[in-house]
Design an enzyme around this catalytic site. Sequence first.
Site, short mmCIF file in Angstrom:
data_model
loop_
_atom_site.label_atom_id
_atom_site.label_comp_id
_atom_site.label_asym_id
_atom_site.label_seq_id
_atom_site.Cartn_x
_atom_site.Cartn_y
_atom_site.Cartn_z
N CYS A 149 35.32 5.89 43.58
CA CYS A 149 34.65 4.87 44.26
C CYS A 149 35.67 5.37 46.13
CB CYS A 149 34.47 3.66 44.45
SG CYS A 149 34.16 3.29 42.60
N ARG B 193 32.56 9.93 47.46
CA ARG B 193 32.75 9.59 46.60
C ARG B 193 32.04 9.03 46.10
NH1 ARG B 193 38.48 10.31 47.26
NH2 ARG B 193 38.99 8.90 45.44
N TRP C 8 30.52 3.67 42.50
CA TRP C 8 30.46 4.93 41.27
C TRP C 8 30.67 3.91 40.77
CZ3 TRP C 8 26.06 7.73 43.06
CH2 TRP C 8 26.10 9.10 42.02
N ASN D 190 38.96 0.65 43.12
CA ASN D 190 38.47 1.52 42.38
C ASN D 190 39.37 2.68 41.00
OD1 ASN D 190 37.51 5.00 41.96
ND2 ASN D 190 39.06 5.21 44.11
N GLY D 191 38.60 2.74 40.20
CA GLY D 191 39.75 3.36 39.14
C GLY D 191 39.02 2.41 37.86
N GLU E 44 29.47 29.59 38.11
CA GLU E 44 29.46 28.99 39.36
C GLU E 44 28.20 28.56 39.74
OE1 GLU E 44 30.62 26.68 41.01
OE2 GLU E 44 30.40 26.96 43.08
N LYS F 235 26.06 25.44 41.17
CA LYS F 235 25.59 25.12 42.29
C LYS F 235 24.14 24.60 41.94
CE LYS F 235 28.03 24.92 43.21
NZ LYS F 235 29.27 24.48 43.89
N GLU G 247 23.74 20.78 40.48
CA GLU G 247 23.85 20.34 40.66
C GLU G 247 22.86 19.84 42.06
OE1 GLU G 247 28.34 19.63 42.12
OE2 GLU G 247 28.10 21.76 42.78
N HIS H 73 23.28 38.97 22.18
CA HIS H 73 24.10 37.85 21.41
C HIS H 73 23.04 36.56 21.23
CE1 HIS H 73 26.69 41.01 20.88
NE2 HIS H 73 27.13 41.15 21.76
N LYS I 246 32.41 13.19 44.52
CA LYS I 246 32.88 14.13 45.40
C LYS I 246 34.25 14.38 44.00
CE LYS I 246 33.70 17.36 47.77
NZ LYS I 246 33.32 19.23 47.36
#
Length: 588
Positions: free
Chosen positions: A2, A28, A74, A100-101, A466, A470, A473, A489, A583
């Site tokens: 957050c 955040r 969040w 936050n946490g 990667e 991208k 998300e 395979h 983020k």
Amino acid sequence: MCGIFAYKGKRENASEIVIEGLKHLEYRGYDSWGIAYKSKAGIVVEKRVGKIGELDLNTIQLPTSNTAMGHSRWATHGTVTEENAHPHFNEDQSIVVVHNGIVENFQELKNKLIKNGHTFKSETDTEVIAHLIEDYMEVGFENAFKQALKELKGRFAILAMHRDEDKLMAARRGSPLIVGKGKSEYFIASDIPAFLEYSREVMYIDDNQMVVLNDTPKFYNIETGEKITKRIVEIGWNAEMAEKGEHPHFMIKEIKEQKDTIARAINQNEKDIMKVANEINNAFGTYLIGCGTAGKVCLAASYAFSEIAKKHVNPVVGSEFPSYKHFIKKGSLVIAVSQSGETADTLEAIEVAKQKGAKVISIVNVEGSTMDRESDFSINIKAGPEKAVASTKATTAQLAILTLLAYACVDRLKEGRKLLIETASKINDMLNPRYEQHIEKLAEKLRGHESMYVIGRAMNYAMALESAIKLQEVSYIHAEGFAGGELKHGPIALISKGTPCIALVANDETKQDILSNAIEIKSRGGYIIGVSPENHEIFDYWLRVPDAGNASPIVNIIPVQILAYKLAVMKQNNPDMPRNLAKSVTVK
Ligand code: AGP
């Protein structure tokens, strides 16, 4: 995950300052927000579900106040509702907190507080903090705050205010918290951009430290109560760097900044680069650790070290690293790669490495971040504030530094620098409006698809992974990356008529093999998008990239970043704040 922010000073629009500052921290957490400010009538709290960035200041009454704090949430404990949004009060609304946490022992504390007669309004772990402080109030607010902190288990950053005290309290254990110093005014925030407009002078709050902010801040160790003197650090970022400017989103702004950020990243003191290269050369074993995109950068770099420095380095995902602790010993080297420098899984890996006696070097973007300060040595990638959740410019800056280090390990630093400077200038030529339009046309073709795949080999296998991150998300299209050789395979069974498949083709020894893999896909009906310096017959759509030799991962990822962005915008997704993501992932 957050954002928290507080103001205390002479200005009378404290709540407005906090709201505007929180908008900079929205990356955040953005499911709900709230502020608390001091007024003549006591503490007033305003909370809303939704993004603070969407708030029109004309729709909210903000009386004068010179002390305020706020939170962009969040959700972890409790669903997304106004009740669960921070700030949280105690019973009589004399104490208010933002946090936050995670309070790991919140249920135990809540049960105890309920027995003591407290009643709760939310489902959050945070609310227990306000009630806990209240329980100790007979020793005064400052001491009650200290007492309450001692009972909390887990990582946190907390701010608290009391109705009858002209003090702001703040404490940190594991989640970032920084004090900004203005002229007779102070700011406390999870991240610097919240107050960049007012101050570039900061004091970092370390783990297990708290601050009592009255006229001037006083810092204490939470455990021992010992007073701490802080150094004021001037930071190199400015307010403009943290703004979108003329761009519709941070993501595209940051993608375009790669014209400059790669050259800036490698503009490092030669001594620093050589110091790290020597550590790698002399280490008993080197581990590159990172999460998400940073983890893919580590994987790409492991190929670069093999190719350039003929050296084996071990890329390990941050959350998996503790399981390797049995191999780690004095003489091992851990290089942590991170944009934020606050990712909990990477921080835990560092903690484990240190316990086993390993040396820790970090490659980070945020100066003064926990990783930066917890490491024996660190290199700043100088990408400037990266605010879009999807990492772009930090990714290529990290790739550039690690490539440079690989060259430095074998005394070819000059050659590495030359390659990367040339690559930066080629990127400058590549990033033009025509190029963007060409990718936009491709996005039009792909927007209706449910799945797409990306293949690559060696360094570009890491970039295939990667690329998938991208695309996932921000476009929310199912995307997966594979090593080209792995297709036969299993994954080739996923290909049917028209399935889009991006092939990352570098002009190196893997070229023929990856082209053969693309042919295998095409012969099963796949639609081949080639990212390559040259066009090949087999490509249905060609995204041209410059030939960058060992820097090919840097140039190959950029068109995919643009593609992901264009798809997000077309699908009306917010590319800066994708659903379910934040983020900085500061929880395990
Ligand atoms: C990148 O696009 C992602 N949002 C994510 O994977 C990110 O790279 C990861 O959480 C690590 O963050 P860090 O670089 O700040 O440590």
